[in-house]
Design an enzyme around this catalytic site. Structure first.
Site, PDB file in Angstrom:
ATOM      1  N   CYS A 172     111.239   1.106  43.124  1.00 24.24           N
ATOM      2  CA  CYS A 172     111.022   1.148  44.568  1.00 24.24           C
ATOM      3  C   CYS A 172     110.620  -0.243  45.037  1.00 24.24           C
ATOM      4  O   CYS A 172     109.899  -0.961  44.350  1.00 24.24           O
ATOM      5  CB  CYS A 172     109.917   2.145  44.904  1.00 24.24           C
ATOM      6  SG  CYS A 172     109.671   2.386  46.689  1.00 24.24           S
ATOM      7  N   CYS A 200     101.876  13.020  41.872  1.00 22.81           N
ATOM      8  CA  CYS A 200     102.314  12.132  42.953  1.00 22.81           C
ATOM      9  C   CYS A 200     101.968  10.704  42.612  1.00 22.81           C
ATOM     10  O   CYS A 200     100.836  10.397  42.285  1.00 22.81           O
ATOM     11  CB  CYS A 200     101.575  12.433  44.246  1.00 22.81           C
ATOM     12  SG  CYS A 200     101.798  14.078  44.793  1.00 22.81           S
ATOM     13  N   GLU A 214     112.325   5.112  47.720  1.00 20.01           N
ATOM     14  CA  GLU A 214     112.160   5.405  49.140  1.00 20.01           C
ATOM     15  C   GLU A 214     113.478   6.015  49.640  1.00 20.01           C
ATOM     16  O   GLU A 214     114.483   5.301  49.785  1.00 20.01           O
ATOM     17  CB  GLU A 214     111.811   4.115  49.890  1.00 20.01           C
ATOM     18  CG  GLU A 214     111.945   4.184  51.398  1.00 20.01           C
ATOM     19  CD  GLU A 214     111.223   5.376  52.038  1.00 20.01           C
ATOM     20  OE1 GLU A 214     110.137   5.767  51.561  1.00 20.01           O
ATOM     21  OE2 GLU A 214     111.781   5.932  53.007  1.00 20.01           O
ATOM     22  N   CYS A 265     111.180  17.897  42.036  1.00 23.18           N
ATOM     23  CA  CYS A 265     110.848  16.644  42.704  1.00 23.18           C
ATOM     24  C   CYS A 265     111.764  15.581  42.128  1.00 23.18           C
ATOM     25  O   CYS A 265     111.694  15.266  40.946  1.00 23.18           O
ATOM     26  CB  CYS A 265     109.379  16.301  42.452  1.00 23.18           C
ATOM     27  SG  CYS A 265     108.910  14.707  43.138  1.00 23.18           S
ATOM     28  N   GLU A 272     112.711   9.391  36.753  1.00 23.90           N
ATOM     29  CA  GLU A 272     112.012  10.596  36.341  1.00 23.90           C
ATOM     30  C   GLU A 272     112.223  11.710  37.357  1.00 23.90           C
ATOM     31  O   GLU A 272     112.408  11.467  38.551  1.00 23.90           O
ATOM     32  CB  GLU A 272     110.518  10.317  36.167  1.00 23.90           C
ATOM     33  CG  GLU A 272     110.258   9.392  35.002  1.00 23.90           C
ATOM     34  CD  GLU A 272     108.806   9.371  34.566  1.00 23.90           C
ATOM     35  OE1 GLU A 272     108.567   9.450  33.352  1.00 23.90           O
ATOM     36  OE2 GLU A 272     107.908   9.269  35.414  1.00 23.90           O
ATOM     37  N   CYS A 284     100.773   3.161  43.895  1.00 21.04           N
ATOM     38  CA  CYS A 284     101.855   4.009  43.406  1.00 21.04           C
ATOM     39  C   CYS A 284     102.535   3.345  42.215  1.00 21.04           C
ATOM     40  O   CYS A 284     102.914   2.172  42.260  1.00 21.04           O
ATOM     41  CB  CYS A 284     102.860   4.226  44.535  1.00 21.04           C
ATOM     42  SG  CYS A 284     104.357   5.060  43.982  1.00 21.04           S
ATOM     43  N   CYS A 319     103.830  -0.247  47.471  1.00 12.95           N
ATOM     44  CA  CYS A 319     102.514   0.358  47.707  1.00 12.95           C
ATOM     45  C   CYS A 319     101.690   0.201  46.423  1.00 12.95           C
ATOM     46  O   CYS A 319     102.121   0.646  45.359  1.00 12.95           O
ATOM     47  CB  CYS A 319     102.649   1.830  48.076  1.00 12.95           C
ATOM     48  SG  CYS A 319     103.744   2.107  49.494  1.00 12.95           S
TER      49      CYS A 319
HETATM   50  N1  SAH Z   1     108.739   6.600  49.039  1.00  7.73           N
HETATM   51  C1  SAH Z   1     108.583   7.888  49.639  1.00  7.73           C
HETATM   52  C2  SAH Z   1     108.770   9.009  48.650  1.00  7.73           C
HETATM   53  C3  SAH Z   1     107.720   9.075  47.587  1.00  7.73           C
HETATM   54  S1  SAH Z   1     106.816  10.495  47.767  1.00  7.73           S
HETATM   55  C4  SAH Z   1     107.238   7.973  50.316  1.00  7.73           C
HETATM   56  O1  SAH Z   1     106.483   7.017  50.225  1.00  7.73           O
HETATM   57  O2  SAH Z   1     106.944   8.966  50.983  1.00  7.73           O
HETATM   58  C5  SAH Z   1     105.442  10.170  46.790  1.00  7.73           C
HETATM   59  C6  SAH Z   1     104.185  10.457  47.527  1.00  7.73           C
HETATM   60  O3  SAH Z   1     103.074  10.245  46.636  1.00  7.73           O
HETATM   61  C7  SAH Z   1     104.010   9.524  48.684  1.00  7.73           C
HETATM   62  O4  SAH Z   1     103.358  10.194  49.713  1.00  7.73           O
HETATM   63  C8  SAH Z   1     103.102   8.492  48.070  1.00  7.73           C
HETATM   64  O5  SAH Z   1     102.440   7.752  49.038  1.00  7.73           O
HETATM   65  C9  SAH Z   1     102.186   9.365  47.250  1.00  7.73           C
HETATM   66  N2  SAH Z   1     101.492   8.618  46.204  1.00  7.73           N
HETATM   67  C10 SAH Z   1     101.845   7.430  45.675  1.00  7.73           C
HETATM   68  N3  SAH Z   1     100.964   7.059  44.739  1.00  7.73           N
HETATM   69  C11 SAH Z   1     100.036   8.040  44.668  1.00  7.73           C
HETATM   70  C12 SAH Z   1      98.884   8.231  43.874  1.00  7.73           C
HETATM   71  N4  SAH Z   1      98.525   7.338  42.968  1.00  7.73           N
HETATM   72  N5  SAH Z   1      98.178   9.358  44.047  1.00  7.73           N
HETATM   73  C13 SAH Z   1      98.564  10.291  44.967  1.00  7.73           C
HETATM   74  N6  SAH Z   1      99.634  10.153  45.747  1.00  7.73           N
HETATM   75  C14 SAH Z   1     100.375   9.031  45.598  1.00  7.73           C
END
Ligand code: SAH
Length: 399
Positions: A119, A372, A189, A112, A98, A126, A123
């Site tokens: 991934c 995000c 990532e 974005c 996406e 996410c 986490c």
């Molecule tokens: N893998 C990289 C790039 C992804 S950026 C990283 O972790 O930084 C996506 C961002 O959204 C990251 O900061 C991630 O931690 C955050 N994120 C993931 N799930 C989320 C959620 N449910 N609500 C808000 N932010 C979230």
């Protein structure tokens, strides 16, 4: 479904050097590389046949050996906010990614993009983490997302539907806008696909005067879950882009759960790598923090975060670390909730009182799962699970 090996290379996969070499092999004059580059990255050609100043036989040869791109739109959506769009792309091997476009105050237009299909970082909050890892994207597949969004901005936006089309404030409906910012905060990532990401970043920064896309380094942000060795390595690259680090917890006990890679690169190591990065580059870093009710929004976490920020700044009193908060976005596979307004306020106050620059991001595109952490592949035949993306900071700095 075709395997990647059988899929013809895309023109976006070629570095400038590779393109030049290919054309030389074909006995073409040297200026053709520049012409094609210009069509790809400035004119944003949607088809090899649009490259009308190339001789017909060369176009035919290009089409025989390459495809222009490899993304096929499987779905596209507009948010009711009228400023967020999301595309689901199917790649040549059937995997899906996406890409999100976010517009801010009619001035900033941010793409974005995803760096991996799925991934592996796991986490739990996410959606991309919840779906698991499929594969790394090629540099061309990352770049093509950027070009796609840039092309969509250029075209008249007569495809706006529903509420989005009715937004009176939209200047954008006329088309002709340029992409102003790029964040590698989509699925995946970036530092786990390091060389392709770096190649993609270099490509979009290629100067306009040389036929390139010409996005400035300061307009680009790479976000990492915190792979400490890659952060160190990144400090030595000749790209001056912004770095964001997904911190989300200020104690190992909590971060082990929220960001499981913490077990491999615990906070002490991450903070040390980040400190070194700042010391070497003299660039500002932001720590990202998704505020989860009752989990990481406590005064104790806020105080611990203050301490970490102080440890990260290479010199006492330096202000090179910025905290970027966002209330948790809902995902299919995680039970947690966003923090309450009062809690967010309290959390911010701890940072602000300690003199730490911080912003609270506005949630964007939640209705279309474009916020995000909400990105995932979601065509019906894919596993019903989620993934991620990230809007850039709202201008609400304090501290
Ligand atoms: N893998 C990289 C790039 C992804 S950026 C990283 O972790 O930084 C996506 C961002 O959204 C990251 O900061 C991630 O931690 C955050 N994120 C993931 N799930 C989320 C959620 N449910 N609500 C808000 N932010 C979230």
């Amino acid at each position: 479904m075709r395997t990647p090996a059988l899929v013809p290379a895309s023109l976006y996969d070629l570095t400038h050097e590779q393109l030049t070499r290919q054309l030389a092999e074909w006995g073409e004059p040297a200026f053709r590389a520049r012409q094609i580059w210009h069509w790809l990255y400035q004119r944003l050609a949607g088809d090899i046949d649009e490259m009308t100043d190339l001789p017909r036989p060369l176009r035919a040869r290009l089409k025989q050996a390459y495809v222009l791109g490899r993304l096929t739109v499987a779905a596209s959506q507009h948010s009711l906010d009228g400023w967020t769009r999301k595309w689901l792309f199917r790649l040549a091997d059937g995997s899906e990614i996406e890409t999100v476009l976010m517009e801010y105050d009619g001035l900033r237009r941010t793409a974005c993009v995803s760096s991996q299909a799925g991934c592996a970082m796991d986490c739990p909050f996410c959606a991309t983490g919840q779906m698991g890892f499929l594969r790394n994207l090629r540099a061309g597949e990352i770049i093509e997302q950027v070009i796609w969004v840039a092309r969509a901005l250029q075209a008249p936006h007569d495809d706006l539907q529903g509420a989005a089309a009715k937004q009176p404030a939209r200047t954008v409906a006329s088309g002709g806008e340029r992409l102003s910012n790029l964040v590698l905060m989509g699925m995946g990532e970036p530092f786990a696909n390091y060389s392709s990401v770096l190649e993609a970043v270099r490509r979009v920064m290629w100067p306009q005067s040389d036929g390139g896309f010409g996005l400035g380094a300061r307009k680009i942000t790479v976000s990492t879950v915190g792979l400490a060795p890659a952060i160190r390595r990144f400090a030595d690259e000749d790209v001056q882009v912004n770095l964001a680090i997904s911190l989300h917890a200020a104690t190992d006990e909590l971060r082990d759960q929220l960001v499981p890679i913490n077990r491999r690169y615990p906070l002490r190591e991450l903070i040390e790598a980040t400190r070194e990065y700042i010391a070497r580059t003299n660039r500002r870093v932001s720590y990202e923090w998704a505020l989860i009710r009752g989990v990481n929004d406590t005064p104790k976490q806020a105080e611990a975060l203050v301490a970490l920020v102080r440890q990260t700044n290479p010199k006492p009193g330096a202000n090179l670390v910025h905290v970027n908060m966002i209330p948790l976005n809902p995902t299919w596979g995680y039970e947690g909730h966003a923090s309450s307004r009062a809690r967010i306020q309290q959390f911010r106050e701890v940072l602000t009182r300690a003199g730490i620059p911080n912003t609270l991001r506005v949630r964007r595109g939640i209705d279309i799962g474009a916020g995000c952490g909400q990105l995932k592949s979601e065509s019906p035949r894919a596993k019903p699970t989620p993934a991620e993306a990230v809007p850039t900071p709202e201008k609400q700095t304090s501290g």
